[in-house]
Design a protein around this motif. Structure first.
Motif, PDB file in Angstrom:
ATOM      1  N   TRP A  64       9.275  -5.243  11.235  1.00  0.00           N
ATOM      2  CA  TRP A  64       9.574  -3.846  11.792  1.00  0.00           C
ATOM      3  C   TRP A  64      11.013  -3.538  11.076  1.00  0.00           C
ATOM      4  O   TRP A  64      12.149  -3.929  11.485  1.00  0.00           O
ATOM      5  CB  TRP A  64       9.741  -3.777  13.310  1.00  0.00           C
ATOM      6  N   ASN A  65      11.008  -2.910   9.763  1.00  0.00           N
ATOM      7  CA  ASN A  65      12.357  -2.591   8.973  1.00  0.00           C
ATOM      8  C   ASN A  65      12.431  -0.975   8.863  1.00  0.00           C
ATOM      9  O   ASN A  65      11.666  -0.457   8.471  1.00  0.00           O
ATOM     10  CB  ASN A  65      12.310  -3.215   7.740  1.00  0.00           C
ATOM     11  N   ARG A  66      13.421  -0.351   9.683  1.00  0.00           N
ATOM     12  CA  ARG A  66      13.478   0.961   9.718  1.00  0.00           C
ATOM     13  C   ARG A  66      15.184   1.442   9.651  1.00  0.00           C
ATOM     14  O   ARG A  66      15.379   2.509   9.834  1.00  0.00           O
ATOM     15  CB  ARG A  66      13.030   1.634  11.320  1.00  0.00           C
ATOM     16  N   GLY A  67      15.759   0.580   8.757  1.00  0.00           N
ATOM     17  CA  GLY A  67      17.130   0.933   8.584  1.00  0.00           C
ATOM     18  C   GLY A  67      17.440   0.420   7.175  1.00  0.00           C
ATOM     19  O   GLY A  67      16.987  -0.703   6.669  1.00  0.00           O
ATOM     20  N   VAL A  68      18.195   1.397   6.408  1.00  0.00           N
ATOM     21  CA  VAL A  68      18.938   0.973   5.234  1.00  0.00           C
ATOM     22  C   VAL A  68      20.194   1.405   5.027  1.00  0.00           C
ATOM     23  O   VAL A  68      20.585   2.491   5.486  1.00  0.00           O
ATOM     24  CB  VAL A  68      17.898   1.252   3.970  1.00  0.00           C
ATOM     25  N   ARG A  69      20.996   0.869   4.276  1.00  0.00           N
ATOM     26  CA  ARG A  69      22.329   1.366   3.920  1.00  0.00           C
ATOM     27  C   ARG A  69      22.551   0.952   2.518  1.00  0.00           C
ATOM     28  O   ARG A  69      22.082   0.085   1.957  1.00  0.00           O
ATOM     29  CB  ARG A  69      23.405   0.638   4.832  1.00  0.00           C
ATOM     30  N   ALA A  70      23.311   1.950   1.617  1.00  0.00           N
ATOM     31  CA  ALA A  70      23.539   1.794   0.473  1.00  0.00           C
ATOM     32  C   ALA A  70      24.879   2.466   0.131  1.00  0.00           C
ATOM     33  O   ALA A  70      25.354   3.542   0.669  1.00  0.00           O
ATOM     34  CB  ALA A  70      22.503   2.534  -0.634  1.00  0.00           C
ATOM     35  N   THR A  71      25.716   2.211  -0.820  1.00  0.00           N
ATOM     36  CA  THR A  71      26.902   2.853  -1.237  1.00  0.00           C
ATOM     37  C   THR A  71      26.539   3.877  -2.224  1.00  0.00           C
ATOM     38  O   THR A  71      25.955   3.253  -3.484  1.00  0.00           O
ATOM     39  CB  THR A  71      27.894   1.891  -1.864  1.00  0.00           C
ATOM     40  N   ALA A  72      26.885   5.223  -2.080  1.00  0.00           N
ATOM     41  CA  ALA A  72      26.507   6.426  -3.049  1.00  0.00           C
ATOM     42  C   ALA A  72      28.138   6.362  -3.921  1.00  0.00           C
ATOM     43  O   ALA A  72      28.890   6.575  -3.286  1.00  0.00           O
ATOM     44  CB  ALA A  72      26.189   7.399  -2.645  1.00  0.00           C
ATOM     45  N   ARG A  73      27.971   6.190  -5.302  1.00  0.00           N
ATOM     46  CA  ARG A  73      29.066   6.539  -6.080  1.00  0.00           C
ATOM     47  C   ARG A  73      29.105   8.043  -6.386  1.00  0.00           C
ATOM     48  O   ARG A  73      28.459   8.446  -7.312  1.00  0.00           O
ATOM     49  CB  ARG A  73      28.912   5.618  -7.590  1.00  0.00           C
ATOM     50  N   THR A  74      29.802   8.929  -5.782  1.00  0.00           N
ATOM     51  CA  THR A  74      29.785  10.314  -5.954  1.00  0.00           C
ATOM     52  C   THR A  74      31.357  10.556  -6.611  1.00  0.00           C
ATOM     53  O   THR A  74      32.097   9.877  -6.810  1.00  0.00           O
ATOM     54  CB  THR A  74      29.722  11.079  -4.620  1.00  0.00           C
TER      55      THR A  74
END
Length: 364
Positions: free
Chosen positions: A231-241
Protein backbone atom coordinates in the motif's frame (compact mmCIF):
# COMPACT_ATOMS: atom_id res chain seq x y z
CA UNK A 1 -111.53 45.26 -6.54
CA UNK A 2 -109.34 44.99 -9.59
CA UNK A 3 -108.14 41.67 -10.75
CA UNK A 4 -104.77 40.97 -12.29
CA UNK A 5 -104.68 39.38 -15.62
CA UNK A 6 -103.21 35.86 -15.48
CA UNK A 7 -100.35 36.82 -17.76
CA UNK A 8 -99.54 39.79 -15.54
CA UNK A 9 -99.44 37.57 -12.44
CA UNK A 10 -97.14 35.17 -14.23
CA UNK A 11 -94.89 38.04 -15.24
CA UNK A 12 -94.68 39.40 -11.69
CA UNK A 13 -94.00 35.91 -10.37
CA UNK A 14 -91.19 35.47 -12.85
CA UNK A 15 -89.67 38.80 -11.88
CA UNK A 16 -89.91 37.94 -8.18
CA UNK A 17 -88.18 34.62 -8.65
CA UNK A 18 -85.55 36.29 -10.76
CA UNK A 19 -84.81 38.74 -7.98
CA UNK A 20 -84.51 35.92 -5.51
CA UNK A 21 -82.05 34.12 -7.76
CA UNK A 22 -80.00 37.26 -8.31
CA UNK A 23 -79.82 38.00 -4.59
CA UNK A 24 -79.24 34.45 -3.41
CA UNK A 25 -75.46 34.83 -3.71
CA UNK A 26 -75.41 37.48 -0.99
CA UNK A 27 -77.84 35.85 1.42
CA UNK A 28 -76.04 35.19 4.75
CA UNK A 29 -75.17 31.54 5.24
CA UNK A 30 -74.65 30.71 1.59
CA UNK A 31 -71.34 29.26 0.37
CA UNK A 32 -70.30 32.46 -1.38
CA UNK A 33 -70.97 34.59 1.67
CA UNK A 34 -69.02 32.23 3.93
CA UNK A 35 -66.07 32.32 1.53
CA UNK A 36 -66.12 36.13 1.48
CA UNK A 37 -66.23 36.32 5.25
CA UNK A 38 -63.30 33.88 5.52
CA UNK A 39 -61.24 35.87 3.03
CA UNK A 40 -62.06 39.02 4.90
CA UNK A 41 -60.81 37.56 8.17
CA UNK A 42 -57.59 36.37 6.49
CA UNK A 43 -57.04 39.82 4.97
CA UNK A 44 -57.40 41.44 8.39
CA UNK A 45 -54.58 39.26 9.80
CA UNK A 46 -51.53 41.45 9.51
CA UNK A 47 -47.98 41.18 10.93
CA UNK A 48 -49.04 43.65 13.60
CA UNK A 49 -52.26 41.79 14.42
CA UNK A 50 -53.06 38.72 16.43
CA UNK A 51 -54.27 35.25 15.54
CA UNK A 52 -57.71 34.02 16.60
CA UNK A 53 -55.92 32.41 19.56
CA UNK A 54 -54.66 35.82 20.67
CA UNK A 55 -50.96 35.15 19.91
CA UNK A 56 -49.04 38.05 18.37
CA UNK A 57 -46.33 37.68 15.66
CA UNK A 58 -43.76 37.88 18.46
CA UNK A 59 -45.36 35.06 20.41
CA UNK A 60 -45.58 32.48 17.62
CA UNK A 61 -42.82 30.62 15.78
CA UNK A 62 -40.68 29.97 18.85
CA UNK A 63 -39.72 26.49 17.65
CA UNK A 64 -38.49 27.96 14.36
CA UNK A 65 -36.51 30.56 16.31
CA UNK A 66 -34.95 27.81 18.42
CA UNK A 67 -33.93 25.92 15.26
CA UNK A 68 -32.31 29.09 13.92
CA UNK A 69 -30.29 29.47 17.12
CA UNK A 70 -29.28 25.79 16.98
CA UNK A 71 -28.10 26.22 13.38
CA UNK A 72 -26.01 29.21 14.45
CA UNK A 73 -24.45 27.22 17.26
CA UNK A 74 -23.53 24.30 14.99
CA UNK A 75 -21.94 26.67 12.48
CA UNK A 76 -20.02 28.74 15.01
CA UNK A 77 -19.03 25.97 17.43
CA UNK A 78 -18.79 22.90 15.19
CA UNK A 79 -15.46 21.96 16.76
CA UNK A 80 -17.24 21.29 20.06
CA UNK A 81 -19.43 18.56 18.54
CA UNK A 82 -17.97 15.32 19.98
CA UNK A 83 -15.95 13.07 17.71
CA UNK A 84 -15.66 10.23 20.18
CA UNK A 85 -18.76 8.34 19.06
CA UNK A 86 -19.29 7.85 15.35
CA UNK A 87 -17.04 10.83 14.56
CA UNK A 88 -20.13 12.95 14.06
CA UNK A 89 -18.03 16.08 14.47
CA UNK A 90 -16.00 15.25 11.36
CA UNK A 91 -19.17 14.31 9.48
CA UNK A 92 -20.70 17.70 10.27
CA UNK A 93 -17.51 19.53 9.27
CA UNK A 94 -17.26 17.66 5.96
CA UNK A 95 -20.52 19.25 4.79
CA UNK A 96 -20.46 22.33 7.02
CA UNK A 97 -21.17 24.97 4.31
CA UNK A 98 -24.36 23.14 3.37
CA UNK A 99 -25.76 23.74 6.84
CA UNK A 100 -26.52 27.21 5.53
CA UNK A 101 -29.43 25.73 3.54
CA UNK A 102 -31.32 25.72 6.82
CA UNK A 103 -31.57 29.52 6.59
CA UNK A 104 -33.78 29.78 3.44
CA UNK A 105 -35.82 26.79 4.59
CA UNK A 106 -36.52 28.38 7.98
CA UNK A 107 -37.17 31.70 6.24
CA UNK A 108 -39.99 30.19 4.18
CA UNK A 109 -41.49 28.54 7.26
CA UNK A 110 -41.23 31.79 9.23
CA UNK A 111 -43.07 33.70 6.50
CA UNK A 112 -45.79 31.06 6.33
CA UNK A 113 -46.08 31.18 10.11
CA UNK A 114 -45.96 34.99 10.07
CA UNK A 115 -43.52 34.88 12.97
CA UNK A 116 -41.56 38.04 13.67
CA UNK A 117 -39.60 36.15 16.35
CA UNK A 118 -38.38 33.52 13.87
CA UNK A 119 -37.47 36.15 11.29
CA UNK A 120 -35.41 38.06 13.82
CA UNK A 121 -33.68 34.87 14.99
CA UNK A 122 -32.73 33.98 11.40
CA UNK A 123 -30.43 36.99 11.28
CA UNK A 124 -28.05 35.08 13.55
CA UNK A 125 -27.32 31.98 11.39
CA UNK A 126 -27.25 34.17 8.27
CA UNK A 127 -24.57 36.36 9.85
CA UNK A 128 -22.52 33.39 11.10
CA UNK A 129 -22.63 31.64 7.72
CA UNK A 130 -21.65 34.86 5.95
CA UNK A 131 -18.73 35.32 8.32
CA UNK A 132 -17.48 31.76 7.75
CA UNK A 133 -18.17 31.25 4.06
CA UNK A 134 -19.21 34.54 2.48
CA UNK A 135 -15.69 35.13 1.20
CA UNK A 136 -15.75 31.85 -0.68
CA UNK A 137 -18.81 32.90 -2.65
CA UNK A 138 -17.19 36.16 -3.75
CA UNK A 139 -13.68 34.73 -4.23
CA UNK A 140 -12.23 35.18 -7.69
CA UNK A 141 -8.91 34.96 -9.47
CA UNK A 142 -6.11 35.74 -7.07
CA UNK A 143 -4.03 37.44 -9.76
CA UNK A 144 -0.41 36.85 -10.67
CA UNK A 145 1.32 33.67 -9.53
CA UNK A 146 4.58 31.85 -10.16
CA UNK A 147 3.48 28.27 -10.80
CA UNK A 148 0.24 26.39 -11.37
CA UNK A 149 -0.36 22.99 -9.82
CA UNK A 150 -3.10 20.52 -10.72
CA UNK A 151 -4.35 17.84 -8.35
CA UNK A 152 -6.52 14.98 -9.63
CA UNK A 153 -7.72 11.61 -8.41
CA UNK A 154 -8.02 10.01 -11.82
CA UNK A 155 -10.00 6.96 -10.52
CA UNK A 156 -8.83 3.40 -10.90
CA UNK A 157 -11.84 2.66 -13.12
CA UNK A 158 -11.31 5.59 -15.48
CA UNK A 159 -12.19 4.38 -18.97
CA UNK A 160 -10.43 7.27 -20.72
CA UNK A 161 -6.98 7.88 -19.23
CA UNK A 162 -5.74 9.38 -22.52
CA UNK A 163 -8.54 11.96 -22.49
CA UNK A 164 -7.90 12.69 -18.83
CA UNK A 165 -4.21 13.31 -19.51
CA UNK A 166 -5.15 15.65 -22.35
CA UNK A 167 -7.54 17.66 -20.14
CA UNK A 168 -4.86 18.12 -17.49
CA UNK A 169 -2.16 18.98 -20.03
CA UNK A 170 -4.39 21.56 -21.73
CA UNK A 171 -4.66 23.48 -18.46
CA UNK A 172 -0.92 24.23 -18.78
CA UNK A 173 0.17 23.63 -15.17
CA UNK A 174 3.77 23.33 -13.99
CA UNK A 175 3.01 20.41 -11.67
CA UNK A 176 0.49 17.58 -12.01
CA UNK A 177 -0.31 15.23 -9.15
CA UNK A 178 -2.30 12.04 -9.80
CA UNK A 179 -3.81 9.42 -7.52
CA UNK A 180 -5.34 5.98 -8.12
CA UNK A 181 -2.87 5.16 -10.87
CA UNK A 182 -3.18 1.55 -12.02
CA UNK A 183 -0.50 -0.56 -13.75
CA UNK A 184 -2.63 -0.61 -16.90
CA UNK A 185 -3.29 3.13 -17.01
CA UNK A 186 0.15 4.38 -15.92
CA UNK A 187 1.80 3.94 -19.38
CA UNK A 188 -1.08 5.89 -20.94
CA UNK A 189 -0.53 8.83 -18.58
CA UNK A 190 3.22 8.66 -19.16
CA UNK A 191 2.77 8.87 -22.93
CA UNK A 192 0.20 11.63 -22.68
CA UNK A 193 2.18 13.83 -20.28
CA UNK A 194 5.83 13.10 -21.12
CA UNK A 195 6.22 15.55 -24.06
CA UNK A 196 5.49 18.59 -21.85
CA UNK A 197 6.26 17.06 -18.45
CA UNK A 198 9.48 15.12 -18.86
CA UNK A 199 10.15 14.79 -15.14
CA UNK A 200 8.12 12.42 -13.02
CA UNK A 201 8.14 10.59 -9.69
CA UNK A 202 5.75 7.65 -9.21
CA UNK A 203 5.42 5.48 -6.14
CA UNK A 204 2.64 2.94 -5.87
CA UNK A 205 -0.65 4.50 -6.97
CA UNK A 206 0.41 8.17 -6.76
CA UNK A 207 2.60 10.19 -9.08
CA UNK A 208 3.99 13.65 -9.80
CA UNK A 209 4.73 15.09 -13.25
CA UNK A 210 6.70 18.32 -13.57
CA UNK A 211 8.06 20.80 -16.09
CA UNK A 212 10.87 21.45 -13.63
CA UNK A 213 13.57 18.89 -12.83
CA UNK A 214 12.78 16.55 -9.93
CA UNK A 215 15.41 15.14 -7.60
CA UNK A 216 15.47 13.15 -4.36
CA UNK A 217 12.23 11.35 -5.21
CA UNK A 218 11.07 8.84 -2.65
CA UNK A 219 8.05 7.23 -1.06
CA UNK A 220 6.33 8.75 1.97
CA UNK A 221 5.04 6.09 4.35
CA UNK A 222 1.53 7.06 5.41
CA UNK A 223 0.23 3.52 5.89
CA UNK A 224 -2.21 3.09 8.78
CA UNK A 225 -1.51 0.27 11.20
CA UNK A 226 -2.30 -3.16 9.81
CA UNK A 227 -1.97 -2.17 6.15
CA UNK A 228 0.48 -4.24 4.07
CA UNK A 229 3.71 -3.10 2.44
CA UNK A 230 2.11 -3.00 -1.00
CA UNK A 231 0.00 0.00 0.00
CA UNK A 232 1.95 3.03 -1.30
CA UNK A 233 0.07 6.32 -1.46
CA UNK A 234 2.69 8.94 -0.77
CA UNK A 235 5.58 10.39 -2.75
CA UNK A 236 7.96 13.31 -2.21
CA UNK A 237 10.37 14.98 -4.61
CA UNK A 238 12.42 18.17 -4.78
CA UNK A 239 11.41 20.43 -7.66
CA UNK A 240 14.21 22.65 -9.00
CA UNK A 241 12.29 25.81 -9.87
CA UNK A 242 13.53 29.27 -10.87
CA UNK A 243 12.41 30.41 -7.41
CA UNK A 244 14.52 27.83 -5.61
CA UNK A 245 14.08 24.25 -4.47
CA UNK A 246 10.59 23.23 -3.41
CA UNK A 247 9.60 20.03 -1.64
CA UNK A 248 6.55 18.64 -3.43
CA UNK A 249 4.40 16.00 -1.73
CA UNK A 250 1.62 13.95 -3.28
CA UNK A 251 -0.60 11.93 -0.94
CA UNK A 252 -3.81 9.94 -1.08
CA UNK A 253 -5.29 9.39 2.37
CA UNK A 254 -7.60 6.41 3.04
CA UNK A 255 -11.26 6.63 2.13
CA UNK A 256 -13.99 7.38 4.65
CA UNK A 257 -17.47 5.93 4.84
CA UNK A 258 -20.77 7.29 6.10
CA UNK A 259 -22.34 4.33 7.89
CA UNK A 260 -25.34 3.71 10.13
CA UNK A 261 -23.23 4.06 13.27
CA UNK A 262 -21.53 7.24 12.09
CA UNK A 263 -18.50 8.43 10.13
CA UNK A 264 -15.76 5.85 9.54
CA UNK A 265 -12.56 7.91 9.31
CA UNK A 266 -10.15 6.22 11.72
CA UNK A 267 -7.63 5.09 9.11
CA UNK A 268 -7.86 8.43 7.29
CA UNK A 269 -7.09 10.27 10.52
CA UNK A 270 -4.17 7.95 11.31
CA UNK A 271 -2.72 8.46 7.86
CA UNK A 272 -3.14 12.24 8.23
CA UNK A 273 -1.08 12.05 11.41
CA UNK A 274 1.75 10.28 9.58
CA UNK A 275 1.66 12.80 6.75
CA UNK A 276 1.72 15.65 9.25
CA UNK A 277 4.79 14.16 10.90
CA UNK A 278 6.56 13.95 7.52
CA UNK A 279 5.76 17.60 6.84
CA UNK A 280 7.04 18.60 10.26
CA UNK A 281 10.34 16.83 9.54
CA UNK A 282 10.74 18.41 6.08
CA UNK A 283 14.06 20.28 5.82
CA UNK A 284 13.20 22.52 2.85
CA UNK A 285 11.45 25.74 3.70
CA UNK A 286 9.12 25.83 0.68
CA UNK A 287 6.59 23.00 0.48
CA UNK A 288 3.75 22.22 -1.94
CA UNK A 289 1.33 19.50 -0.85
CA UNK A 290 -1.13 18.01 -3.32
CA UNK A 291 -3.53 15.16 -2.85
CA UNK A 292 -6.87 13.58 -2.24
CA UNK A 293 -7.29 13.75 1.54
CA UNK A 294 -10.86 12.42 1.69
CA UNK A 295 -11.81 15.34 3.88
CA UNK A 296 -12.32 19.10 3.77
CA UNK A 297 -10.17 21.74 5.42
CA UNK A 298 -12.89 22.19 8.04
CA UNK A 299 -12.62 18.54 9.14
CA UNK A 300 -10.68 18.29 12.41
CA UNK A 301 -9.41 14.87 11.33
CA UNK A 302 -7.00 16.65 8.99
CA UNK A 303 -5.63 18.94 11.71
CA UNK A 304 -2.20 17.20 11.71
CA UNK A 305 -1.85 18.35 8.08
CA UNK A 306 -3.72 21.66 7.99
CA UNK A 307 -1.87 23.00 11.03
CA UNK A 308 1.45 22.61 9.19
CA UNK A 309 0.50 24.01 5.78
CA UNK A 310 -1.77 26.75 4.50
CA UNK A 311 -4.75 26.14 2.27
CA UNK A 312 -6.83 28.41 0.11
CA UNK A 313 -9.76 26.16 0.95
CA UNK A 314 -11.00 28.67 3.48
CA UNK A 315 -11.31 31.26 0.71
CA UNK A 316 -12.74 29.24 -2.17
CA UNK A 317 -15.31 26.48 -2.51
CA UNK A 318 -14.21 24.75 -5.76
CA UNK A 319 -16.10 21.59 -4.86
CA UNK A 320 -14.42 18.59 -6.51
CA UNK A 321 -16.42 15.54 -5.42
CA UNK A 322 -18.47 13.82 -6.63
CA UNK A 323 -17.94 14.97 -10.20
CA UNK A 324 -21.60 14.52 -11.18
CA UNK A 325 -22.81 16.88 -8.43
CA UNK A 326 -19.90 18.26 -6.37
CA UNK A 327 -20.78 18.92 -2.73
CA UNK A 328 -17.34 19.13 -1.10
CA UNK A 329 -13.68 19.64 -1.92
CA UNK A 330 -11.59 16.74 -0.72
CA UNK A 331 -8.84 17.39 -3.30
CA UNK A 332 -6.35 19.96 -2.09
CA UNK A 333 -3.36 22.13 -2.92
CA UNK A 334 -1.59 23.40 0.20
CA UNK A 335 1.68 25.19 0.78
CA UNK A 336 4.27 26.27 3.31
CA UNK A 337 6.35 29.43 2.82
CA UNK A 338 4.33 29.98 -0.35
CA UNK A 339 0.85 31.29 -1.11
CA UNK A 340 -2.04 29.68 -2.95
CA UNK A 341 -3.55 32.66 -4.75
CA UNK A 342 -6.63 30.97 -6.18
CA UNK A 343 -8.14 27.56 -6.85
CA UNK A 344 -10.62 26.35 -9.43
CA UNK A 345 -11.94 23.12 -10.89
CA UNK A 346 -11.22 21.90 -14.40
CA UNK A 347 -13.65 20.16 -16.78
CA UNK A 348 -14.80 16.69 -15.81
CA UNK A 349 -12.80 13.67 -16.93
CA UNK A 350 -13.53 9.96 -16.69
CA UNK A 351 -13.08 10.17 -12.92
CA UNK A 352 -15.58 10.62 -10.11
CA UNK A 353 -13.48 13.61 -8.98
CA UNK A 354 -13.02 16.94 -10.71
CA UNK A 355 -9.42 18.12 -11.25
CA UNK A 356 -8.40 21.07 -9.07
CA UNK A 357 -6.00 23.72 -10.36
CA UNK A 358 -4.30 26.27 -8.10
CA UNK A 359 -2.03 29.23 -8.69
CA UNK A 360 0.92 29.46 -6.29
CA UNK A 361 3.22 32.33 -5.49
CA UNK A 362 6.60 31.15 -4.19
CA UNK A 363 7.60 33.70 -1.58
CA UNK A 364 11.21 34.91 -1.90
Amino acid sequence: MSRSHPGERASRGSRGRGVERADSGTVPGTRTARLRRWLGRRARLRWGGEEATGRSPWARGRILAALAVLTSALLAFHSTVPNTVGRFGSLLETFLPWLGLAVPLLLVLALLRRSATALAALLLPAAVWGSLFGGRVAAGDGGAHDVTAVQHNVSDVNADPAGTARTLRDAGPDLIALEELTPAALPVYERGLAPEYPHRAVRGTVGLWSKHPLTEAGAVDIRPEGVGDGWNRGVRATARTPWGDVAVYVAHLPSVRVQFHGFSSGRRDESAGLLGAALAAEKLEKVILLGDFNGTVDDRGLDPVTTRVDSVGRDHFAFSWPAAFPVSRIDHVMTRSATVTHVRTLPATGSDHLPVAAGITLDP
